[in-house]
Scaffold this active site. Sequence first.
Site, PDB file in Angstrom:
ATOM      1  NE  ARG A  64     -11.332 -10.919  14.507  1.00  0.00           N
ATOM      2  CZ  ARG A  64     -12.133 -10.232  13.682  1.00  0.00           C
ATOM      3  NH1 ARG A  64     -13.421 -10.490  13.638  1.00  0.00           N
ATOM      4  NH2 ARG A  64     -11.648  -9.286  12.921  1.00  0.00           N
ATOM      5  CG  ASP A 121      -8.168  -9.515  14.117  1.00  0.00           C
ATOM      6  OD1 ASP A 121      -7.740 -10.655  13.839  1.00  0.00           O
ATOM      7  OD2 ASP A 121      -8.998  -8.915  13.409  1.00  0.00           O
ATOM      8  N   GLY A 175     -13.394  -9.207   3.938  1.00  0.00           N
ATOM      9  CA  GLY A 175     -14.628  -9.652   4.601  1.00  0.00           C
ATOM     10  C   GLY A 175     -15.477  -8.430   4.890  1.00  0.00           C
TER      11      GLY A 175
HETATM   12  N1  LIG Z   1     -21.310 -15.514  -2.180  1.00  0.00           N
HETATM   13  C1  LIG Z   1     -20.828 -14.302  -1.925  1.00  0.00           C
HETATM   14  N2  LIG Z   1     -20.479 -13.477  -2.924  1.00  0.00           N
HETATM   15  C2  LIG Z   1     -20.004 -12.239  -2.681  1.00  0.00           C
HETATM   16  N3  LIG Z   1     -19.807 -11.746  -1.434  1.00  0.00           N
HETATM   17  C3  LIG Z   1     -20.118 -12.520  -0.405  1.00  0.00           C
HETATM   18  C4  LIG Z   1     -20.636 -13.836  -0.565  1.00  0.00           C
HETATM   19  N4  LIG Z   1     -20.838 -14.381   0.671  1.00  0.00           N
HETATM   20  C5  LIG Z   1     -20.471 -13.426   1.552  1.00  0.00           C
HETATM   21  N5  LIG Z   1     -20.035 -12.325   0.918  1.00  0.00           N
HETATM   22  C6  LIG Z   1     -19.643 -11.042   1.502  1.00  0.00           C
HETATM   23  O1  LIG Z   1     -18.738 -11.208   2.551  1.00  0.00           O
HETATM   24  C7  LIG Z   1     -18.892 -10.112   3.477  1.00  0.00           C
HETATM   25  C8  LIG Z   1     -18.819 -10.651   4.897  1.00  0.00           C
HETATM   26  O2  LIG Z   1     -17.593 -11.310   5.083  1.00  0.00           O
HETATM   27  P1  LIG Z   1     -17.239 -12.057   6.451  1.00  0.00           P
HETATM   28  O3  LIG Z   1     -15.817 -12.477   6.327  1.00  0.00           O
HETATM   29  O4  LIG Z   1     -18.245 -13.092   6.735  1.00  0.00           O
HETATM   30  O5  LIG Z   1     -17.398 -10.837   7.448  1.00  0.00           O
HETATM   31  P2  LIG Z   1     -17.033 -10.629   8.970  1.00  0.00           P
HETATM   32  O6  LIG Z   1     -16.186 -11.798   9.438  1.00  0.00           O
HETATM   33  O7  LIG Z   1     -16.263  -9.370   8.976  1.00  0.00           O
HETATM   34  O8  LIG Z   1     -18.305 -10.518   9.717  1.00  0.00           O
HETATM   35  C9  LIG Z   1     -20.241  -9.460   3.186  1.00  0.00           C
HETATM   36  O9  LIG Z   1     -20.084  -8.168   2.660  1.00  0.00           O
HETATM   37  C10 LIG Z   1     -20.859 -10.393   2.148  1.00  0.00           C
HETATM   38  O10 LIG Z   1     -21.629  -9.681   1.188  1.00  0.00           O
HETATM   39  C1  LIG Z   2     -10.694  -5.961  11.865  1.00  0.00           C
HETATM   40  C2  LIG Z   2     -11.942  -6.032  11.074  1.00  0.00           C
HETATM   41  O1  LIG Z   2     -12.192  -5.211  10.210  1.00  0.00           O
HETATM   42  O2  LIG Z   2     -12.726  -7.061  11.367  1.00  0.00           O
HETATM   43  P1  LIG Z   2     -14.046  -7.440  10.578  1.00  0.00           P
HETATM   44  O3  LIG Z   2     -13.642  -7.779   9.181  1.00  0.00           O
HETATM   45  O4  LIG Z   2     -14.600  -8.599  11.321  1.00  0.00           O
HETATM   46  O5  LIG Z   2     -14.951  -6.254  10.608  1.00  0.00           O
HETATM   47 MG   LIG Z   3     -14.207 -11.736   9.813  1.00  0.00          MG
END
Ligand SMILES: Nc1ncnc2c1ncn2[C@@H]1O[C@H](COP(=O)(O)OP(=O)(O)O)[C@@H](O)[C@H]1O
Ligand SMILES: CC(=O)OP(=O)(O)O
Ligand SMILES: [Mg+2]
Length: 384
Positions: A64, A121, A175
């Site tokens: 990605r 993305d 996320g």
């Molecule tokens: N059980 C949960 N309840 C609330 N928030 C959560 C939970 N599990 C993960 N998160 C939140 O999701 C976020 C991360 O999302 P994720 O999609 O894994 O991130 P990324 O792909 O961008 O690294 C974090 O801020 C985390 O606190």
């Molecule tokens: C595009 C982007 O914000 O990606 P991530 O949620 O992984 O930080």
């Molecule tokens: Mg992500």
Amino acid sequence: MRGAVVLSVNPGSRSLKAAAHDGSGARLWAHRVPRPTADPGSAVAEIVRRLASAGLTVSAVAHRVVHGGPVHVAPERIDDELVADLRRLVDFAPLHLPGDLDSIEAARARWPDVPHVACFDTAFHATLAPAAHRLPVPDGVTALGVRRYGFHGLSVQHVVDTVPGLGRAVVAHLGGGCSVTAVSGGRSVQTSMSFSPTGGLPSVSRSGDLDPEVLLFLLDRGWTAADLRGLVDRSSGLAGMSGGVTDVAELTARAAAGDPDCRLALEVFTTAVATTVAGYTAVLGGLDTLVFSGGIGEHSAPVRAAVTDRLRHLGVLVHPTAPVPGDVSRHGAPVRTLVVTADEERVMDRAARELLAPALRAPALSAAAPGGAGAPGVRGRPVG
Ligand SMILES: Nc1ncnc2c1ncn2[C@@H]1O[C@H](COP(=O)(O)OP(=O)(O)O)[C@@H](O)[C@H]1O
Ligand SMILES: CC(=O)OP(=O)(O)O
Ligand SMILES: [Mg+2]
């Protein structure tokens, strides 16, 4: 196991996820390395170790890549030229692209004889009409590549691929970064992130959109570009408003216990998500499906509830205790509300296979043949 194994590497801002699939689409292996504790190079090293103990031989790697800029709007085979081109794009996504490139370089060093594919993305949003991607600045600025690109396209593509009958849909990918995308006919028609993944909604530690004068105001008071970048990318958003809480489960627990900063942070965030979803109904001419995805969207019932409570007038009626992932709509609700597990890795797997076919259909070499004979350009290597 059927056919060649493709490894998908997804460096998110809060975690690096990896998954291996076979040619039938079966998931053979998956792993998540939390961030920012692990740098991309060491995260790849850990993936290599774990794949080795799973006994898997990789025939291709899909990566990605958060930003493809104006030119890279479809999956591409990675070579030195593409890497150099992506390095020139670092200013378009300074929070993500350096790590994405480190992760690519670490994987290319480990698997030099297999094809590597970049999956952007931004690519899903290449269908945005000019009125959706034009930023209101003069042509001279647009000519530098300043426009709305949109992100989380691989996650939205997964929703489009797996949810039948989406209709007029809004996908809230919440996320590490948070964005909302309006989808019609399976295509992106509007999206909240803009030139970089810093714009749009507030995210866990990013500001999202700010009045541009705020940055100039701080610049006039001696803040440097690096200070401002740190502000908008790392010390703002939910964390900035709550005194540094990046764990959203902790944030909602503290808010429920009455912490005023956490309550305010959640209110600012969920109001921004809800008003963006509502605004996109004007673009779509209505709303058939609302989808939550991403770590917060999938796991935080309090965040989903705070968003959907503000959308009841549009027909978004949810069952607070419905199991997730799945359909969380109340029976008979005019809008279908779904929680979908983000799976960029699966979308990347398919994209890599489509790009590399028919070479990938040839069987991967087993164990010891680095540089040995095999399908042209697709030489399997032992891992570990
Ligand atoms: N059980 C949960 N309840 C609330 N928030 C959560 C939970 N599990 C993960 N998160 C939140 O999701 C976020 C991360 O999302 P994720 O999609 O894994 O991130 P990324 O792909 O961008 O690294 C974090 O801020 C985390 O606190
Ligand atoms: C595009 C982007 O914000 O990606 P991530 O949620 O992984 O930080
Ligand atoms: Mg992500």
